[in-house]
Design a protein around this motif. Structure first.
Motif, PDB file in Angstrom:
ATOM      1  N   TRP A 182     -40.741 -30.905   2.693  1.00 55.30           N
ATOM      2  CA  TRP A 182     -42.015 -31.696   3.316  1.00 55.30           C
ATOM      3  C   TRP A 182     -42.021 -31.282   4.964  1.00 55.30           C
ATOM      4  N   THR A 183     -43.351 -31.513   5.285  1.00 55.67           N
ATOM      5  CA  THR A 183     -43.566 -31.170   6.818  1.00 55.67           C
ATOM      6  C   THR A 183     -44.027 -32.388   7.263  1.00 55.67           C
ATOM      7  N   ASP A 184     -43.973 -32.852   8.427  1.00 56.61           N
ATOM      8  CA  ASP A 184     -44.880 -33.900   9.082  1.00 56.61           C
ATOM      9  C   ASP A 184     -46.294 -33.175   9.670  1.00 56.61           C
ATOM     10  N   GLN A 185     -46.463 -32.301   9.465  1.00 55.17           N
ATOM     11  CA  GLN A 185     -47.988 -31.584   9.864  1.00 55.17           C
ATOM     12  C   GLN A 185     -48.904 -32.232   8.953  1.00 55.17           C
ATOM     13  N   VAL A 186     -48.442 -32.512   7.696  1.00 56.66           N
ATOM     14  CA  VAL A 186     -49.463 -33.301   6.770  1.00 56.66           C
ATOM     15  C   VAL A 186     -48.745 -34.585   6.048  1.00 56.66           C
ATOM     16  N   ASP A 187     -49.621 -35.551   5.771  1.00 54.58           N
ATOM     17  CA  ASP A 187     -49.090 -36.827   5.412  1.00 54.58           C
ATOM     18  C   ASP A 187     -48.891 -37.134   3.905  1.00 54.58           C
ATOM     19  N   SER A 188     -49.194 -36.123   2.989  1.00 51.01           N
ATOM     20  CA  SER A 188     -48.981 -36.266   1.648  1.00 51.01           C
ATOM     21  C   SER A 188     -47.529 -36.483   1.492  1.00 51.01           C
ATOM     22  N   PRO A 189     -46.973 -37.078   0.348  1.00 48.86           N
ATOM     23  CA  PRO A 189     -45.739 -37.257  -0.036  1.00 48.86           C
ATOM     24  C   PRO A 189     -45.112 -35.666  -0.619  1.00 48.86           C
ATOM     25  N   PRO A 190     -43.821 -35.652  -0.381  1.00 45.72           N
ATOM     26  CA  PRO A 190     -43.386 -34.326  -0.960  1.00 45.72           C
ATOM     27  C   PRO A 190     -43.758 -34.244  -2.492  1.00 45.72           C
ATOM     28  N   GLY A 191     -43.707 -32.765  -2.754  1.00 47.23           N
ATOM     29  CA  GLY A 191     -44.183 -32.602  -4.170  1.00 47.23           C
ATOM     30  C   GLY A 191     -45.672 -32.332  -4.440  1.00 47.23           C
ATOM     31  N   THR A 192     -46.471 -32.793  -3.721  1.00 49.29           N
ATOM     32  CA  THR A 192     -48.000 -32.549  -3.849  1.00 49.29           C
ATOM     33  C   THR A 192     -48.264 -31.309  -3.396  1.00 49.29           C
ATOM     34  N   VAL A 193     -49.338 -30.753  -3.872  1.00 52.06           N
ATOM     35  CA  VAL A 193     -49.866 -29.654  -3.611  1.00 52.06           C
ATOM     36  C   VAL A 193     -49.974 -29.361  -2.180  1.00 52.06           C
ATOM     37  N   THR A 194     -50.404 -30.396  -1.353  1.00 47.58           N
ATOM     38  CA  THR A 194     -50.624 -30.172  -0.078  1.00 47.58           C
ATOM     39  C   THR A 194     -49.476 -29.844   0.924  1.00 47.58           C
ATOM     40  N   GLN A 195     -48.443 -30.813   0.774  1.00 46.05           N
ATOM     41  CA  GLN A 195     -47.257 -30.732   1.060  1.00 46.05           C
ATOM     42  C   GLN A 195     -46.396 -29.348   0.626  1.00 46.05           C
ATOM     43  N   VAL A 196     -46.390 -28.902  -0.403  1.00 42.96           N
ATOM     44  CA  VAL A 196     -45.565 -27.674  -1.081  1.00 42.96           C
ATOM     45  C   VAL A 196     -46.474 -26.185  -0.198  1.00 42.96           C
ATOM     46  N   ARG A 197     -47.710 -26.549  -0.186  1.00 38.22           N
ATOM     47  CA  ARG A 197     -48.568 -25.505   0.142  1.00 38.22           C
ATOM     48  C   ARG A 197     -48.154 -25.359   1.711  1.00 38.22           C
ATOM     49  N   ALA A 198     -48.219 -26.421   2.428  1.00 41.52           N
ATOM     50  CA  ALA A 198     -48.003 -26.513   4.092  1.00 41.52           C
ATOM     51  C   ALA A 198     -46.638 -26.043   4.179  1.00 41.52           C
ATOM     52  N   SER A 199     -45.599 -26.514   3.504  1.00 45.42           N
ATOM     53  CA  SER A 199     -44.176 -26.226   3.833  1.00 45.42           C
ATOM     54  C   SER A 199     -43.952 -24.645   3.479  1.00 45.42           C
ATOM     55  N   ALA A 200     -44.395 -24.262   2.341  1.00 46.42           N
ATOM     56  CA  ALA A 200     -44.245 -22.913   2.261  1.00 46.42           C
ATOM     57  C   ALA A 200     -44.921 -22.024   3.209  1.00 46.42           C
ATOM     58  N   GLN A 201     -46.153 -22.365   3.553  1.00 46.41           N
ATOM     59  CA  GLN A 201     -46.809 -21.739   4.461  1.00 46.41           C
ATOM     60  C   GLN A 201     -45.785 -21.512   5.727  1.00 46.41           C
ATOM     61  N   ALA A 202     -45.480 -22.613   6.187  1.00 42.43           N
ATOM     62  CA  ALA A 202     -44.663 -22.499   7.416  1.00 42.43           C
ATOM     63  C   ALA A 202     -43.226 -21.741   7.439  1.00 42.43           C
ATOM     64  N   MET A 203     -42.525 -21.844   6.105  1.00 42.20           N
ATOM     65  CA  MET A 203     -41.540 -21.264   5.747  1.00 42.20           C
ATOM     66  C   MET A 203     -41.829 -19.579   5.820  1.00 42.20           C
ATOM     67  N   VAL A 204     -42.979 -18.944   4.889  1.00 41.60           N
ATOM     68  CA  VAL A 204     -43.228 -17.644   4.946  1.00 41.60           C
ATOM     69  C   VAL A 204     -43.439 -17.236   6.297  1.00 41.60           C
ATOM     70  N   ARG A 205     -44.156 -17.830   7.162  1.00 40.86           N
ATOM     71  CA  ARG A 205     -44.221 -17.406   8.430  1.00 40.86           C
ATOM     72  C   ARG A 205     -43.126 -17.278   9.124  1.00 40.86           C
ATOM     73  N   TYR A 206     -42.038 -18.000   9.184  1.00 42.21           N
ATOM     74  CA  TYR A 206     -40.977 -17.699   9.638  1.00 42.21           C
ATOM     75  C   TYR A 206     -40.307 -16.425   9.197  1.00 42.21           C
ATOM     76  N   ALA A 207     -40.533 -16.165   7.652  1.00 42.93           N
ATOM     77  CA  ALA A 207     -39.721 -15.015   7.291  1.00 42.93           C
ATOM     78  C   ALA A 207     -40.279 -13.930   7.821  1.00 42.93           C
ATOM     79  N   LYS A 208     -41.700 -13.795   7.814  1.00 40.31           N
ATOM     80  CA  LYS A 208     -42.410 -12.516   8.138  1.00 40.31           C
ATOM     81  C   LYS A 208     -42.172 -12.214   9.750  1.00 40.31           C
ATOM     82  N   LYS A 209     -42.011 -13.258  10.418  1.00 37.40           N
ATOM     83  CA  LYS A 209     -41.840 -13.019  11.860  1.00 37.40           C
ATOM     84  C   LYS A 209     -40.332 -12.563  12.239  1.00 37.40           C
ATOM     85  N   ASN A 210     -39.469 -12.951  11.471  1.00 38.53           N
ATOM     86  CA  ASN A 210     -38.187 -12.622  11.800  1.00 38.53           C
ATOM     87  C   ASN A 210     -37.436 -11.644  10.846  1.00 38.53           C
TER      88      ASN A 210
END
Ligand code: TYD
Ligand code: MG
Length: 466
Positions: A182-210
């Motif tokens: 979960w990320t505090d960028q969005v308010d939805s609870p963990p496991g919801t589509v919005t959370q999963v999408r935002a969290s995955a996106q943040a992690m994918v961005r980190y992976a591509k950059k590094n």
């Protein structure tokens, strides 16, 4: 302060509507729409804020050819895993590993992590489901306790990113599982589509950059979708499914999307007391301890990805007492079975209308290759006539509605595999032999299903006489 708004998000496909509905209009799923809070500034994807969006940045446009090196890969030395990823994990890529709960995803990944760490790659394993003690216990049981894997139990994306950025970026980062992030960028609870999408996106961005290889673990729902984040499938470079059924020991890792390699490749593992073991000769596993004299069994020389695989097809044809005889299929398409029965009846005069027909693919495997048609027909005829097929023979070929036997792909490697496992006869499409498929095997090319039925009945009368 970002503006907050309420939207209704389908947990199955991620579609957003302005009001609640019982059924998602986009994917047709019932009861999948959930109210979620989104902060206006960050947007659903947790992308850059509005302030930075207004300032455009000039991006350099480049040509297709350039001195970009061939994507460097990290190999795990687990041959079955490297095969499925297309020759090793690509640096800076993101993978999603999906599978039913308890199938062995965490086991597979801790084993891969230990291998990579032992090879000297910096490997970080972050568990959001199990406590550190549990992961350690498992590693100990698998004899991996000494591998220099960096371990943490954490679910907050911000904390994970801060931890990673405090040190040299790892070569491999495993997040088990994406649904717990979960990320505090969005308010939805963990496991919801919005959370999963935002969290995955943040992690994918980190992976591509590094240049870190990111492996996300995702659970699969009952109907076989990766729970919630079908949206995540679009974000990652490769999607692997870990499958198998509880009753059998073997597990199959299958690639369904791969931007850096072929899809439909499989890796075969066996779950043992000491974790997952590679199965380098899966044909032997699926043929098992075959009792060869029973009627109704035919060996299909199949293909999974680029790899030939021998599988036993079992049929049972029994006199029916029902008005409409039963047709039951496990591991194959039931519509395809009806089609073969109809072709046998219409083109070859072999009748099943008074019989129940049961068809099973040995080992619990699922085949969806039309090349299995001929093996199915052979098993059906053998069971109907009560005469066993020769034990040293394999079958493959697609049957068309006209009764013609059509060529299949990669006949040569199927024949080779059969030869390797000690088979010395094959029935296959005539078309495949024309284009030069040769081997030490005695391969008989068949143009029509009728010819095949005639050959089987000649065999039957010969063995019946002796
Ligand atoms: P796990 O990797 O926890 O599954 P997932 O992460 O996909 O939910 O695997 C759990 C199952 O694997 C569990 O039912 C027990 C079995 N298992 C073994 O049979 N042998 C082993 O050495 C290990 C570690 C697990
Ligand atoms: Mg797990």
């Amino acid at each position: 302060m970002a503006r907050r708004s309420t939207s209704y998000v389908c947990q199955s496909c991620g579609a957003i509507t302005s009001k609640w509905m019982g059924r998602c209009e986009s994917c047709g799923e019932w009861n999948s729409i959930v109210e979620e809070q989104t902060s206006g500034g960050g947007g659903i994807g947790g992308g850059p804020g509005r302030a930075s969006r207004s300032k455009g940045r000039v991006v350099p446009l480049v040509g297709l050819s350039g001195d970009t090196k061939e994507a460097p890969r990290i190999q795990t030395n687990v041959a079955e895993l490297d095969r499925v990823t297309g020759g090793g994990f690509v640096r800076g890529s993101a993978l999603l590993v999906g599978g039913d709960p308890g199938i062995g995803k965490s086991t597979l990944l801790i084993q891969a992590a230990a291998q990579l760490a032992n090879l000297g790659h910096k490997t970080v394993y972050i568990s959001g489901e199990e406590a550190i003690g549990q992961v350690r216990l498992r590693a100990e049981r698998l004899g991996l306790g000494k591998a220099p894997v960096a371990l943490a139990a954490e679910t907050s994306v911000e904390d994970i990113l801060a931890t990673l950025e405090a040190d040299k970026a790892p070569a491999m980062l495993i997040l088990d599982s994406v649904q717990t992030l979960w990320t505090d960028q969005v308010d939805s609870p963990p496991g919801t589509v919005t959370q999963v999408r935002a969290s995955a996106q943040a992690m994918v961005r980190y992976a591509k950059k590094n240049g870190t290889t990111l492996v996300l673990v995702g659970h699969v729902t009952k109907d076989g979708q990766i729970a919630g984040p079908r949206v995540v499938e679009h974000m990652v470079d490769a999607v692997l499914y870990f499958e198998g059924d509880g009753a059998h020991q073997y597990r199959i890792l299958r690639s369904v999307k791969n931007r850096f390699g072929a899809t439909d490749e499989i890796g075969v593992f066996e779950m043992t007391g000491k974790g997952l073991q590679e199965v380098s000769n899966p044909s032997a596993l699926f043929l098992g301890d075959r009792t060869t004299s029973a009627p109704g069994a035919a060996v299909f020389a199949g293909l999974e990805g680029s790899r030939p695989l021998l599988i036993e097809i079992q049929a049972l044809v029994a006199q029916s007492s029902l008005g409409t005889p039963r047709r039951a299929v496990i591991g194959w398409d039931s519509a395809r079975l009806s089609m073969i029965l109809a072709v046998l009846e219409a083109r070859c005069g072999v009748r099943f209308s008074q019989h129940d027909v049961y068809l099973n693919v040995a080992g619990g495997l699922k085949i969806n290759e039309p090349g299995a048609d001929l093996a199915v027909a052979a098993a059906l005829i053998s069971s109907l006539s009560g005469l066993a097929l020769p034990a040293n023979c394999v079958y493959f070929g697609e049957i068309s509605l006209s009764g013609a036997i059509r060529p299949v792909a990669q006949a040569q490697s199927r024949l080779k595999e059969a030869e390797k496992l000690g088979f010395d006869q094959a029935y296959c499409p005539e078309g495949n032999l024309k284009d030069g498929a040769t081997s030490a095997l005695k391969a008989t090319g068949l143009p029509e299903l009728g010819d095949f039925v005639a050959k089987l009945s000649v065999q039957a009368s010969v063995s019946g006489d002796s």
